[in-house]
Scaffold this motif. Structure first.
Motif, PDB file in Angstrom:
ATOM      1  N   ARG A 212       0.819  -1.211   0.000  1.00 56.88           N
ATOM      2  CA  ARG A 212       0.000   0.000   0.000  1.00 56.88           C
ATOM      3  C   ARG A 212       0.857   1.266   0.000  1.00 56.88           C
ATOM      4  NH1 ARG A 212      -5.272   0.976   1.547  1.00 56.88           N
ATOM      5  NH2 ARG A 212      -5.454  -1.172   2.269  1.00 56.88           N
ATOM      6  N   GLN A 213       1.949   1.264   0.772  1.00 58.79           N
ATOM      7  CA  GLN A 213       2.800   2.446   0.855  1.00 58.79           C
ATOM      8  C   GLN A 213       3.429   2.774  -0.494  1.00 58.79           C
ATOM      9  OE1 GLN A 213       3.037   4.525   3.341  1.00 58.79           O
ATOM     10  NE2 GLN A 213       4.502   5.843   2.271  1.00 58.79           N
ATOM     11  N   GLN A 214       3.806   1.743  -1.245  1.00 57.24           N
ATOM     12  CA  GLN A 214       4.389   1.967  -2.567  1.00 57.24           C
ATOM     13  C   GLN A 214       3.385   2.624  -3.512  1.00 57.24           C
ATOM     14  OE1 GLN A 214       5.761  -2.342  -2.710  1.00 57.24           O
ATOM     15  NE2 GLN A 214       7.373  -1.372  -3.909  1.00 57.24           N
ATOM     16  N   VAL A 215       2.134   2.194  -3.425  1.00 57.45           N
ATOM     17  CA  VAL A 215       1.095   2.781  -4.271  1.00 57.45           C
ATOM     18  C   VAL A 215       0.888   4.247  -3.908  1.00 57.45           C
ATOM     19  CG1 VAL A 215      -1.335   2.677  -4.932  1.00 57.45           C
ATOM     20  CG2 VAL A 215      -0.049   0.562  -4.602  1.00 57.45           C
ATOM     21  N   ASN A 216       0.806   4.529  -2.608  1.00 51.75           N
ATOM     22  CA  ASN A 216       0.617   5.913  -2.160  1.00 51.75           C
ATOM     23  C   ASN A 216       1.745   6.814  -2.652  1.00 51.75           C
ATOM     24  OD1 ASN A 216      -1.745   5.278  -0.814  1.00 51.75           O
ATOM     25  ND2 ASN A 216      -0.743   4.966   1.159  1.00 51.75           N
ATOM     26  N   GLU A 217       2.976   6.330  -2.526  1.00 53.31           N
ATOM     27  CA  GLU A 217       4.123   7.139  -2.941  1.00 53.31           C
ATOM     28  C   GLU A 217       4.104   7.396  -4.446  1.00 53.31           C
ATOM     29  OE1 GLU A 217       7.472   4.965  -1.548  1.00 53.31           O
ATOM     30  OE2 GLU A 217       7.206   5.554   0.564  1.00 53.31           O
ATOM     31  N   ALA A 218       3.728   6.368  -5.218  1.00 54.18           N
ATOM     32  CA  ALA A 218       3.695   6.526  -6.673  1.00 54.18           C
ATOM     33  C   ALA A 218       2.610   7.504  -7.103  1.00 54.18           C
ATOM     34  CB  ALA A 218       3.476   5.165  -7.340  1.00 54.18           C
ATOM     35  N   LEU A 219       1.465   7.478  -6.415  1.00 56.21           N
ATOM     36  CA  LEU A 219       0.369   8.378  -6.769  1.00 56.21           C
ATOM     37  C   LEU A 219       0.748   9.838  -6.550  1.00 56.21           C
ATOM     38  CD1 LEU A 219      -2.691   6.408  -5.327  1.00 56.21           C
ATOM     39  CD2 LEU A 219      -2.170   6.815  -7.740  1.00 56.21           C
ATOM     40  N   TRP A 220       1.566  10.094  -5.532  1.00 54.86           N
ATOM     41  CA  TRP A 220       1.981  11.465  -5.244  1.00 54.86           C
ATOM     42  C   TRP A 220       3.243  11.871  -6.001  1.00 54.86           C
ATOM     43  CZ3 TRP A 220      -0.915  14.975  -2.904  1.00 54.86           C
ATOM     44  CH2 TRP A 220      -1.967  14.544  -2.099  1.00 54.86           C
ATOM     45  N   GLU A 221       3.833  10.930  -6.687  1.00 59.97           N
ATOM     46  CA  GLU A 221       5.100  11.180  -7.367  1.00 59.97           C
ATOM     47  C   GLU A 221       4.957  12.205  -8.489  1.00 59.97           C
ATOM     48  OE1 GLU A 221       7.474   8.319 -10.286  1.00 59.97           O
ATOM     49  OE2 GLU A 221       7.586   7.645  -8.202  1.00 59.97           O
ATOM     50  N   GLN A 222       3.859  12.108  -9.255  1.00 58.55           N
ATOM     51  CA  GLN A 222       3.599  13.044 -10.342  1.00 58.55           C
ATOM     52  C   GLN A 222       2.131  12.964 -10.727  1.00 58.55           C
ATOM     53  OE1 GLN A 222       4.944  11.894 -14.375  1.00 58.55           O
ATOM     54  NE2 GLN A 222       5.959  10.141 -13.401  1.00 58.55           N
ATOM     55  N   CYS A 223       1.708  13.830 -11.642  1.00 53.50           N
ATOM     56  CA  CYS A 223       0.318  13.817 -12.115  1.00 53.50           C
ATOM     57  C   CYS A 223       0.193  12.805 -13.246  1.00 53.50           C
ATOM     58  CB  CYS A 223      -0.092  15.211 -12.604  1.00 53.50           C
ATOM     59  SG  CYS A 223      -0.201  16.435 -11.293  1.00 53.50           S
ATOM     60  N   TRP A 224      -0.438  11.682 -12.950  1.00 53.88           N
ATOM     61  CA  TRP A 224      -0.613  10.641 -13.952  1.00 53.88           C
ATOM     62  C   TRP A 224      -1.824  10.948 -14.821  1.00 53.88           C
ATOM     63  CZ3 TRP A 224       3.390   7.421 -14.153  1.00 53.88           C
ATOM     64  CH2 TRP A 224       4.163   7.247 -13.002  1.00 53.88           C
ATOM     65  N   ASP A 225      -1.730  10.601 -16.096  1.00 52.23           N
ATOM     66  CA  ASP A 225      -2.872  10.759 -16.997  1.00 52.23           C
ATOM     67  C   ASP A 225      -3.831   9.584 -16.882  1.00 52.23           C
ATOM     68  OD1 ASP A 225      -1.945  13.200 -18.301  1.00 52.23           O
ATOM     69  OD2 ASP A 225      -0.378  11.938 -19.169  1.00 52.23           O
ATOM     70  N   ILE A 226      -3.282   8.386 -16.662  1.00 51.57           N
ATOM     71  CA  ILE A 226      -4.096   7.171 -16.591  1.00 51.57           C
ATOM     72  C   ILE A 226      -3.596   6.300 -15.447  1.00 51.57           C
ATOM     73  CG2 ILE A 226      -4.793   5.053 -17.784  1.00 51.57           C
ATOM     74  CD1 ILE A 226      -4.449   6.517 -20.426  1.00 51.57           C
ATOM     75  N   LEU A 227      -4.533   5.805 -14.642  1.00 56.15           N
ATOM     76  CA  LEU A 227      -4.222   4.801 -13.626  1.00 56.15           C
ATOM     77  C   LEU A 227      -4.793   3.479 -14.111  1.00 56.15           C
ATOM     78  CD1 LEU A 227      -3.267   3.844 -10.837  1.00 56.15           C
ATOM     79  CD2 LEU A 227      -5.498   4.537  -9.929  1.00 56.15           C
ATOM     80  N   PHE A 228      -3.916   2.497 -14.334  1.00 59.62           N
ATOM     81  CA  PHE A 228      -4.344   1.191 -14.840  1.00 59.62           C
ATOM     82  C   PHE A 228      -4.254   0.166 -13.719  1.00 59.62           C
ATOM     83  CE2 PHE A 228      -3.290  -3.002 -16.457  1.00 59.62           C
ATOM     84  CZ  PHE A 228      -4.264  -3.208 -17.412  1.00 59.62           C
ATOM     85  N   PHE A 229      -5.346  -0.575 -13.523  1.00 60.86           N
ATOM     86  CA  PHE A 229      -5.349  -1.661 -12.546  1.00 60.86           C
ATOM     87  C   PHE A 229      -6.204  -2.790 -13.081  1.00 60.86           C
ATOM     88  CE2 PHE A 229      -7.390  -3.942  -9.035  1.00 60.86           C
ATOM     89  CZ  PHE A 229      -6.265  -4.403  -8.373  1.00 60.86           C
ATOM     90  N   ALA A 230      -5.649  -3.977 -13.126  1.00 59.52           N
ATOM     91  CA  ALA A 230      -6.404  -5.134 -13.595  1.00 59.52           C
ATOM     92  C   ALA A 230      -6.405  -6.184 -12.506  1.00 59.52           C
ATOM     93  CB  ALA A 230      -5.783  -5.686 -14.877  1.00 59.52           C
ATOM     94  N   GLY A 231      -7.571  -6.716 -12.200  1.00 56.81           N
ATOM     95  CA  GLY A 231      -7.594  -7.808 -11.241  1.00 56.81           C
ATOM     96  C   GLY A 231      -8.733  -7.744 -10.264  1.00 56.81           C
ATOM     97  N   HIS A 232      -8.627  -8.581  -9.250  1.00 52.20           N
ATOM     98  CA  HIS A 232      -9.667  -8.687  -8.245  1.00 52.20           C
ATOM     99  C   HIS A 232      -9.589  -7.515  -7.277  1.00 52.20           C
ATOM    100  CE1 HIS A 232     -10.227 -12.738  -9.718  1.00 52.20           C
ATOM    101  NE2 HIS A 232      -8.954 -12.993  -9.502  1.00 52.20           N
ATOM    102  N   SER A 233     -10.712  -7.237  -6.652  1.00 52.22           N
ATOM    103  CA  SER A 233     -10.758  -6.202  -5.623  1.00 52.22           C
ATOM    104  C   SER A 233     -11.393  -6.787  -4.378  1.00 52.22           C
ATOM    105  CB  SER A 233     -11.571  -4.999  -6.105  1.00 52.22           C
ATOM    106  OG  SER A 233     -11.750  -4.084  -5.053  1.00 52.22           O
ATOM    107  N   SER A 234     -10.893  -6.397  -3.232  1.00 50.87           N
ATOM    108  CA  SER A 234     -11.447  -6.908  -1.978  1.00 50.87           C
ATOM    109  C   SER A 234     -12.575  -6.043  -1.462  1.00 50.87           C
ATOM    110  CB  SER A 234     -10.347  -6.980  -0.909  1.00 50.87           C
ATOM    111  OG  SER A 234      -9.801  -5.700  -0.673  1.00 50.87           O
ATOM    112  N   SER A 235     -12.887  -4.933  -2.159  1.00 48.97           N
ATOM    113  CA  SER A 235     -13.944  -4.025  -1.698  1.00 48.97           C
ATOM    114  C   SER A 235     -15.246  -4.326  -2.402  1.00 48.97           C
ATOM    115  CB  SER A 235     -13.541  -2.580  -1.960  1.00 48.97           C
ATOM    116  OG  SER A 235     -13.360  -2.354  -3.335  1.00 48.97           O
TER     117      SER A 235
END
Length: 235
Positions: A212-235
Motif C-alpha cells: 500500500r505504501q508503494q502505491v501511495n508514494e507513486a500516486l503522489w510522485e507526479q500527475c498521472w494521466d491514466i491509472l491502470f489496474f487489472a484484477g480482483h478487488s477486496s472491496s
C-alpha cells in the motif's frame, strides 16, 4: 461507397438522490452533447427493491468465501471448492437479473425511453452515475442490458457533491500511465503488460505486487494521466 457517419460524443449523467432500497430513490437524467449546452433534463424514480440489497450482500458473501485476496497482496490462494464457485456465479447471475428488472420498472421507464430516444448506437457515450449511496456504487452497472446496443459506451461513478479542482498542468508529449499489477490468480497479467508496452507515445511505470505504501508514494510522485489496474478487488 464511404460511410460519412460521424460518432457524436454524449455525456449522460444519472443522478440518484437520497433514498433507500426499502423506499426507492429519486433519479434525475441529464444528457449533454459534446461542446454544447445540455440537451435535456428529466426526473424519474427507482421503486423500492430490498431484494437488490439482499442479492448484493449475498454475492459479496459468496465472493469473499472463495478466499481470493486483493491482487495487491502477494499471497496466493487456490480455489478448489467447486460448490463455492457455483454459488458465487449463481449469486452474480441473480444480482444481474434483479438489477435489470429494477431498471426496467415502470417508475424508471420515462428515463429509459428518453435514453433510447436521444442516444444512437454509433454515439460515443460516457455514463456517469452520481450517488452518495455506497451500496448503489457497488452494483454491477456494467451488466445493465440496456447498454448492449451501445458498443461505444463507458460507465463511471461519481459523488453527487464535489468541488472542482483547478489544475495548471505542464505540457508533455507522452501519456503518463501508472500500471498496478498484482498477483495473477486466474488472470494473464503478462498479456496486460505487453499490451501496455506496445502503446505509442506512452510513459509507463509498473508496480508489480506493490504494498500500500508503494502505491501511495507513486500516486503522489507526479500527475498521472491514466491509472491502470487489472484484477480482483477486496472491496
Amino acid at each position: 461507397m464511404t460511410n460519412n457517419t460521424r460518432s457524436i460524443g454524449k455525456l449522460v449523467v444519472l443522478k440518484i438522490g437520497d433514498g433507500c432500497f426499502d423506499k426507492g430513490f429519486p433519479v434525475t437524467l441529464q444528457i449533454w452533447e459534446e461542446g454544447k449546452r445540455p440537451l435535456l433534463e428529466i426526473t424519474g424514480r427507482l421503486p423500492p427493491a430490498p431484494e437488490i440489497l439482499q442479492s448484493c450482500q449475498s454475492w459479496t458473501t459468496s465472493y469473499h468465501s472463495l478466499g481470493l485476496r486483493s491482487r495487491l497482496e502477494a499471497s496466493v490462494v487456490q480455489v478448489t471448492n467447486v460448490s463455492k464457485l457455483e454459488r458465487c456465479y449463481n449469486a452474480a447471475q441473480v444480482l444481474g437479473d434483479r438489477l435489470n428488472a429494477w431498471l426496467s420498472s415502470e417508475p424508471f421507464r420515462p428515463i429509459k425511453e428518453k435514453l433510447l430516444e436521444q442516444l444512437s448506437p454509433s454515439d460515443e457515450i460516457r455514463l456517469i452515475i452520481q450517488t452518495e449511496n455506497s451500496c448503489l456504487r457497488r452494483l454491477p452497472w456494467h451488466l445493465w442490458d440496456f447498454w448492449e446496443r451501445y458498443c461505444k459506451a463507458e460507465i463511471a461513478l461519481s459523488a453527487l457533491k464535489y468541488e472542482p479542482v483547478t489544475l495548471n498542468p505542464k505540457p508533455h508529449t507522452k501519456v503518463r500511465i501508472l500500471a498496478i499489477i498484482g498477483n495473477s490468480i486466474g488472470i494473464d497479467t503478462e498479456a496486460d503488460q505487453k499490451l501496455l508496452e506496445q502503446l505509442p507515445d506512452a510513459q509507463i511505470k509498473f508496480l508489480i505486487e506493490p504494498q500500500r505504501q508503494q502505491v501511495n508514494e507513486a500516486l503522489w510522485e507526479q500527475c498521472w494521466d491514466i491509472l491502470f489496474f487489472a484484477g480482483h478487488s477486496s472491496s
